[in-house]
Design an enzyme around this catalytic site. Structure first.
Site, PDB file in Angstrom:
ATOM      1  N   ARG A  40       0.730  -1.319   0.097  1.00  0.00           N
ATOM      2  CA  ARG A  40      -0.105  -0.180   0.025  1.00  0.00           C
ATOM      3  C   ARG A  40       0.964   1.237   0.032  1.00  0.00           C
ATOM      4  NH1 ARG A  40      -4.856  -2.029   4.080  1.00  0.00           N
ATOM      5  NH2 ARG A  40      -5.983  -2.972   2.381  1.00  0.00           N
ATOM      6  N   LYS A 200     -18.359 -16.399   1.551  1.00  0.00           N
ATOM      7  CA  LYS A 200     -19.628 -16.207   1.798  1.00  0.00           C
ATOM      8  C   LYS A 200     -20.277 -15.628   0.514  1.00  0.00           C
ATOM      9  CE  LYS A 200     -20.522 -14.452   6.229  1.00  0.00           C
ATOM     10  NZ  LYS A 200     -20.832 -13.203   6.812  1.00  0.00           N
ATOM     11  N   GLY A 353      -8.752  -8.817  -0.550  1.00  0.00           N
ATOM     12  CA  GLY A 353      -7.709  -9.080   0.350  1.00  0.00           C
ATOM     13  C   GLY A 353      -6.854 -10.514   0.248  1.00  0.00           C
ATOM     14  N   GLY A 376     -13.019  -4.089  -0.291  1.00  0.00           N
ATOM     15  CA  GLY A 376     -14.560  -3.605   0.096  1.00  0.00           C
ATOM     16  C   GLY A 376     -14.775  -2.735  -1.139  1.00  0.00           C
TER      17      GLY A 376
HETATM   18  P1  ADP Z   1     -11.151 -12.117  -0.768  1.00  0.00           P
HETATM   19  O1  ADP Z   1     -10.577 -11.521   0.495  1.00  0.00           O
HETATM   20  O2  ADP Z   1     -10.231 -12.306  -1.844  1.00  0.00           O
HETATM   21  O3  ADP Z   1     -12.480 -11.154  -1.161  1.00  0.00           O
HETATM   22  P2  ADP Z   1     -12.980 -13.671   0.832  1.00  0.00           P
HETATM   23  O4  ADP Z   1     -12.661 -12.856   2.127  1.00  0.00           O
HETATM   24  O5  ADP Z   1     -14.371 -13.624   0.022  1.00  0.00           O
HETATM   25  O6  ADP Z   1     -11.942 -13.547  -0.215  1.00  0.00           O
HETATM   26  O7  ADP Z   1     -12.665 -15.178   1.214  1.00  0.00           O
HETATM   27  C1  ADP Z   1     -11.367 -15.670   1.789  1.00  0.00           C
HETATM   28  C2  ADP Z   1     -11.557 -17.020   2.620  1.00  0.00           C
HETATM   29  O8  ADP Z   1     -12.386 -18.239   2.082  1.00  0.00           O
HETATM   30  C3  ADP Z   1     -10.170 -17.504   2.615  1.00  0.00           C
HETATM   31  O9  ADP Z   1      -9.742 -17.268   4.353  1.00  0.00           O
HETATM   32  C4  ADP Z   1     -10.378 -19.073   2.517  1.00  0.00           C
HETATM   33  O10 ADP Z   1     -10.040 -19.756   3.408  1.00  0.00           O
HETATM   34  C5  ADP Z   1     -11.941 -19.145   2.596  1.00  0.00           C
HETATM   35  N1  ADP Z   1     -12.403 -20.259   1.892  1.00  0.00           N
HETATM   36  C6  ADP Z   1     -12.296 -20.733   0.631  1.00  0.00           C
HETATM   37  N2  ADP Z   1     -12.888 -21.754   0.251  1.00  0.00           N
HETATM   38  C7  ADP Z   1     -13.516 -22.097   1.414  1.00  0.00           C
HETATM   39  C8  ADP Z   1     -14.144 -23.548   1.826  1.00  0.00           C
HETATM   40  N3  ADP Z   1     -14.375 -24.441   0.706  1.00  0.00           N
HETATM   41  N4  ADP Z   1     -14.735 -23.451   2.779  1.00  0.00           N
HETATM   42  C9  ADP Z   1     -14.495 -22.740   3.843  1.00  0.00           C
HETATM   43  N5  ADP Z   1     -13.694 -21.510   3.702  1.00  0.00           N
HETATM   44  C10 ADP Z   1     -13.323 -21.042   2.445  1.00  0.00           C
HETATM   45 MG    MG Z   2     -11.255 -11.381   2.543  1.00  0.00          MG
END
Ligand code: ADP
Ligand code: MG
Length: 396
Positions: A40, A200, A353, A376
């Protein structure tokens, strides 16, 4: 893309001016307060250098962590200023306050230094967007530049309030973020393939809705795909699911069919007997997830299918890991898809992230065209929503 178009730092004259710059220096620190990841800080360098090269005096401000409106010694900006000075190769003076006469005095007495104000969130007025705090920040400078894309979805004193008191424009990083992410929703080179994973599905429905208007295919994985798989009437065992989202997922799938957008779910899954780093695991077809197991990664057949689609793509956006990549047993899907994106003959954009962390874990960051600094904020923008800190800037 910017509607109405907003002014950038190119549109103003910074020569001889004190330029108050909101940057996103919310970087991770280790227990000894060393900056663990300076991405950053690096992201803000072009704007800071631009100001210096054009005879302006940068006065930088950021938040760091969650001090909740009071002074927290471990969250002072000192280590950030030190790292900035190294990266910039220029003297940086880090102050112990963000506003007030001592700050004014330091600015007057140090015309040959870049100034970094204290952690903005030591002041309750920052998050509460109080006019008095905003005015005191504005009193320090002649113009305001916002380069903190990562906080542009928040209306705080340093992102929105301050714009009431100073001519306000965006910095170079903010401009690049808006152009690149906004460009995805405009005229992406086709095929445009979106890869969505992560935890999610409720976090992703907004962007799914946007991408259904413009993408050619959406490839799903991670925890979020299990709500989709469940909505198809399949057994998902103990995999993560959000049952309250089943109806929305159903209508998104209906919209996809109507729009002719291919939304794919994995055809095989790495299932584990428990949510644990050392769990026993095996690969099963998606139709045969055992009731006593949970899915923690996409399987090899899925990787192959997804990669053949990604190989044909001309634009790729990726958000959300394909599995629990933090654990070696379940990193394969994310790693393989990330490699495939890195090698694709396409414009590649990554947001989020954890997706960024995965890229770094696999040493692939440099092979991606653009990695967004705002999780976000990036998602909000891609949902087609307005970012308050961008809206507050001067129109062209
Ligand atoms: P980003 O930060 O890239 O937007 P998210 O915050 O939506 O991504 O999701 C990241 C998290 O999702 C990671 O910590 C990962 O461990 C979790 N994750 C990925 N696949 C699964 C799964 N099948 N079951 C539970 N958690 C998962
Ligand atoms: Mg995340």
């Amino acid at each position: 893309m910017l509607n109405p178009p907003k002014k950038t730092i190119h549109d103003i004259d910074v020569e001889g001016k004190k330029v108050l710059v909101r940057v996103d220096f919310n970087v991770p620190l280790d227990i000894e307060r060393n900056v663990v990841d300076d991405t950053r800080i690096r992201g803000a360098l072009p704007t800071i250098r631009y100001i210096l090269d054009h005879g302006g005096r940068p006065i930088l401000m950021s938040h760091l962590g969650r001090p909740k409106g009071q002074v927290v010694e471990s969250l002072r900006m000192g280590p950030v200023g030190k790292r900035l000075a190294e990266l910039l190769d220029y003297p940086v003076l880090t102050l112990k306050e963000s506003i007030g006469p001592r700050v004014q005095q330091a600015i007057e007495e140090n015309p040959d230094k870049v100034l970094l104000l204290e952690n903005l969130r030591f002041y309750p007025g920052e998050k509460e967007n109080l006019a008095d705090f905003s005015r005191q920040l504005a009193d320090l400078a002649d113009v305001y530049v916002n380069d903190a894309f990562g906080t542009s979805h928040r209306a705080h004193a340093s992102t929105v309030g301050v714009t009431a008191f100073l001519p306000s424009v965006m910095g170079l990083l903010m401009e690049k973020e808006l152009e690149t992410l906004g460009g995805l929703l405009e005229e992406p080179a086709r095929p445009f393939v979106v890869v969505l994973g992560g935890n999610k599905v409720s976090d992703k429905l907004g962007v799914i809705d946007s991408f259904l208007e413009i993408a050619d295919s959406i490839l799903t994985g991670g925890g979020m795909c299990f709500t989709i798989i469940k909505s198809m009437g399949l057994e998902i065992g103990h995999s993560v699911t959000e049952d309250d989202q089943l109806a929305q997922v159903g209508s998104a799938m209906k919209k996809a069919r109507k729009k002719g957008v291919k939304v794919m779910v994995p055809s095989d899954i790495v299932v584990a007997d428990r949510f644990d780093k050392n769990a026993n695991y095996r690969v099963v077809p998606t139709e045969s997830i055992p009731p006593d197991c949970l899915g923690l990664d996409i399987g090899p057949v899925t990787v192959e299918k997804y990669c053949s689609i990604l190989n044909e793509a001309r634009t790729i956006f990726w958000n959300g890991p394909m599995g629990v990549f933090e654990w070696p047993s379940f990193e394969n899907g994310t790693k393989s898809i990330a490699c495939c994106i890195a090698d694709a003959d396409a414009v590649t954009v990554v947001g989020g992230g954890d997706s960024d962390a995965a890229l770094r874990q696999f040493g692939l960051e440099e092979k991606i065209d653009f990695v967004s600094t705002g999780g976000g904020a990036a998602m909000r923008l891609l949902e087609g929503k307005k970012l308050p800190a961008v809206e507050a800037l001067a129109d062209r």
